[in-house]
Design a protein around this motif. Structure first.
Motif, mmCIF file in Angstrom:
data_model
loop_
_atom_site.group_PDB
_atom_site.id
_atom_site.type_symbol
_atom_site.label_atom_id
_atom_site.label_comp_id
_atom_site.label_asym_id
_atom_site.label_seq_id
_atom_site.Cartn_x
_atom_site.Cartn_y
_atom_site.Cartn_z
ATOM 1 N N PRO A 5 27.406 -2.553 35.512
ATOM 2 C CA PRO A 5 27.234 -1.730 36.704
ATOM 3 C C PRO A 5 27.122 -2.582 37.956
ATOM 4 C CG PRO A 5 25.687 -1.076 34.986
ATOM 5 C CD PRO A 5 26.352 -2.335 34.531
ATOM 6 N N SER A 6 27.482 -2.003 39.078
ATOM 7 C CA SER A 6 27.501 -2.772 40.322
ATOM 8 C C SER A 6 26.105 -3.205 40.742
ATOM 9 C CB SER A 6 28.162 -1.962 41.429
ATOM 10 O OG SER A 6 27.425 -0.793 41.684
ATOM 11 N N TYR A 7 25.061 -2.429 40.411
ATOM 12 C CA TYR A 7 23.722 -2.841 40.819
ATOM 13 C C TYR A 7 23.264 -4.090 40.069
ATOM 14 C CZ TYR A 7 21.898 -0.390 36.670
ATOM 15 O OH TYR A 7 21.638 0.020 35.396
ATOM 16 N N ILE A 8 23.732 -4.288 38.844
ATOM 17 C CA ILE A 8 23.418 -5.507 38.093
ATOM 18 C C ILE A 8 24.113 -6.696 38.759
ATOM 19 C CG2 ILE A 8 23.662 -6.685 35.866
ATOM 20 C CD1 ILE A 8 21.703 -4.407 35.660
ATOM 21 N N LYS A 9 25.382 -6.530 39.075
ATOM 22 C CA LYS A 9 26.141 -7.601 39.713
ATOM 23 C C LYS A 9 25.581 -7.941 41.089
ATOM 24 C CE LYS A 9 30.514 -6.533 37.472
ATOM 25 N NZ LYS A 9 31.902 -6.132 37.692
ATOM 26 N N ASN A 10 25.262 -6.911 41.876
ATOM 27 C CA ASN A 10 24.745 -7.152 43.218
ATOM 28 C C ASN A 10 23.410 -7.883 43.183
ATOM 29 O OD1 ASN A 10 26.948 -5.852 44.290
ATOM 30 N ND2 ASN A 10 25.897 -3.902 44.557
ATOM 31 N N LEU A 11 22.525 -7.454 42.312
ATOM 32 C CA LEU A 11 21.218 -8.090 42.199
ATOM 33 C C LEU A 11 21.341 -9.517 41.685
ATOM 34 C CD1 LEU A 11 18.196 -7.718 42.517
ATOM 35 C CD2 LEU A 11 18.140 -6.714 40.248
ATOM 36 N N GLY A 12 22.162 -9.720 40.668
ATOM 37 C CA GLY A 12 22.354 -11.066 40.124
ATOM 38 C C GLY A 12 23.004 -12.009 41.112
ATOM 39 N N THR A 13 23.990 -11.527 41.837
ATOM 40 C CA THR A 13 24.669 -12.354 42.830
ATOM 41 C C THR A 13 23.728 -12.716 43.975
ATOM 42 O OG1 THR A 13 26.746 -11.277 42.267
ATOM 43 C CG2 THR A 13 26.688 -12.490 44.333
ATOM 44 N N ALA A 14 22.921 -11.760 44.425
ATOM 45 C CA ALA A 14 21.971 -12.028 45.508
ATOM 46 C C ALA A 14 20.917 -13.043 45.075
ATOM 47 C CB ALA A 14 21.309 -10.731 45.942
ATOM 48 N N LEU A 15 20.428 -12.917 43.850
ATOM 49 C CA LEU A 15 19.438 -13.872 43.357
ATOM 50 C C LEU A 15 20.033 -15.262 43.189
ATOM 51 C CD1 LEU A 15 17.539 -11.650 40.803
ATOM 52 C CD2 LEU A 15 16.573 -12.714 42.820
ATOM 53 N N LEU A 16 21.268 -15.342 42.713
ATOM 54 C CA LEU A 16 21.921 -16.645 42.582
ATOM 55 C C LEU A 16 22.150 -17.291 43.939
ATOM 56 C CD1 LEU A 16 24.541 -16.274 39.720
ATOM 57 C CD2 LEU A 16 22.612 -17.826 39.822
ATOM 58 N N ASP A 41 11.054 -3.552 37.454
ATOM 59 C CA ASP A 41 10.117 -2.806 36.603
ATOM 60 C C ASP A 41 10.638 -2.599 35.191
ATOM 61 O OD1 ASP A 41 8.357 -2.604 38.719
ATOM 62 O OD2 ASP A 41 9.213 -0.711 39.402
ATOM 63 N N SER A 42 11.923 -2.410 35.050
ATOM 64 C CA SER A 42 12.502 -2.092 33.754
ATOM 65 C C SER A 42 12.855 -3.366 32.989
ATOM 66 C CB SER A 42 13.758 -1.246 33.959
ATOM 67 O OG SER A 42 14.449 -1.090 32.745
ATOM 68 N N LYS A 43 12.417 -3.424 31.745
ATOM 69 C CA LYS A 43 12.736 -4.581 30.904
ATOM 70 C C LYS A 43 14.226 -4.644 30.618
ATOM 71 C CE LYS A 43 11.336 -4.556 26.591
ATOM 72 N NZ LYS A 43 10.563 -4.711 25.344
ATOM 73 N N ARG A 44 14.849 -3.501 30.446
ATOM 74 C CA ARG A 44 16.283 -3.458 30.154
ATOM 75 C C ARG A 44 17.100 -3.981 31.327
ATOM 76 N NH1 ARG A 44 20.019 1.759 28.632
ATOM 77 N NH2 ARG A 44 21.854 0.542 28.157
ATOM 78 N N VAL A 45 16.752 -3.576 32.546
ATOM 79 C CA VAL A 45 17.477 -4.047 33.727
ATOM 80 C C VAL A 45 17.252 -5.548 33.908
ATOM 81 C CG1 VAL A 45 17.631 -3.869 36.246
ATOM 82 C CG2 VAL A 45 17.476 -1.810 34.856
ATOM 83 N N ARG A 46 16.005 -6.010 33.704
ATOM 84 C CA ARG A 46 15.717 -7.443 33.812
ATOM 85 C C ARG A 46 16.564 -8.252 32.839
ATOM 86 N NH1 ARG A 46 10.528 -9.078 31.184
ATOM 87 N NH2 ARG A 46 11.979 -9.047 29.469
ATOM 88 N N ASN A 47 16.672 -7.777 31.613
ATOM 89 C CA ASN A 47 17.458 -8.498 30.613
ATOM 90 C C ASN A 47 18.948 -8.494 30.957
ATOM 91 O OD1 ASN A 47 15.188 -9.108 29.169
ATOM 92 N ND2 ASN A 47 15.478 -7.516 27.647
ATOM 93 N N ARG A 48 19.429 -7.391 31.503
ATOM 94 C CA ARG A 48 20.846 -7.328 31.867
ATOM 95 C C ARG A 48 21.154 -8.249 33.036
ATOM 96 N NH1 ARG A 48 22.966 -1.250 31.586
ATOM 97 N NH2 ARG A 48 24.956 -2.331 31.493
ATOM 98 N N VAL A 49 20.250 -8.313 34.004
ATOM 99 C CA VAL A 49 20.443 -9.229 35.128
ATOM 100 C C VAL A 49 20.365 -10.667 34.640
ATOM 101 C CG1 VAL A 49 19.485 -10.010 37.327
ATOM 102 C CG2 VAL A 49 19.632 -7.584 36.847
ATOM 103 N N ALA A 50 19.425 -10.971 33.754
ATOM 104 C CA ALA A 50 19.310 -12.321 33.206
ATOM 105 C C ALA A 50 20.573 -12.697 32.436
ATOM 106 C CB ALA A 50 18.092 -12.423 32.296
ATOM 107 N N GLY A 51 21.135 -11.765 31.695
ATOM 108 C CA GLY A 51 22.379 -12.025 30.978
ATOM 109 C C GLY A 51 23.542 -12.258 31.916
ATOM 110 N N TYR A 52 23.599 -11.500 32.987
ATOM 111 C CA TYR A 52 24.664 -11.678 33.990
ATOM 112 C C TYR A 52 24.552 -13.057 34.645
ATOM 113 C CZ TYR A 52 27.540 -10.878 38.108
ATOM 114 O OH TYR A 52 28.498 -10.988 39.084
ATOM 115 N N ILE A 53 23.333 -13.444 35.016
ATOM 116 C CA ILE A 53 23.125 -14.757 35.632
ATOM 117 C C ILE A 53 23.481 -15.869 34.652
ATOM 118 C CG2 ILE A 53 21.326 -16.313 36.481
ATOM 119 C CD1 ILE A 53 20.051 -13.861 37.818
#
Length: 63
Positions: A5-16, A41-53
């Protein structure tokens, strides 16, 4: 696995862009860093962002 999803990509890209030196190509280390640096807040979203990074860091290592 599929399209992220785009929110995972956007968050991961901004953090990187802001904190690239804190992330590595290790998923568990990235997960711990996200818990400390971002308020996700969500463990699932955190894990998906960590995987994307992690995928982005591994892709940069290969090139």
């Amino acid at each position: 696995m599929g399209i992220k999803p785009s929110y995972i990509k956007n968050l991961g890209t901004a953090l990187l862009a802001k904190q690239k030196e804190y992330f590595s190509n290790d998923f568990d280390a990235n997960k711990q860093q996200l818990s400390a640096s971002a308020s996700i807040d969500s463990k699932r979203v955190r894990n998906r962002v960590a995987g994307y990074i992690t995928r982005k860091m591994n892709a940069k290592k290969r090139t």
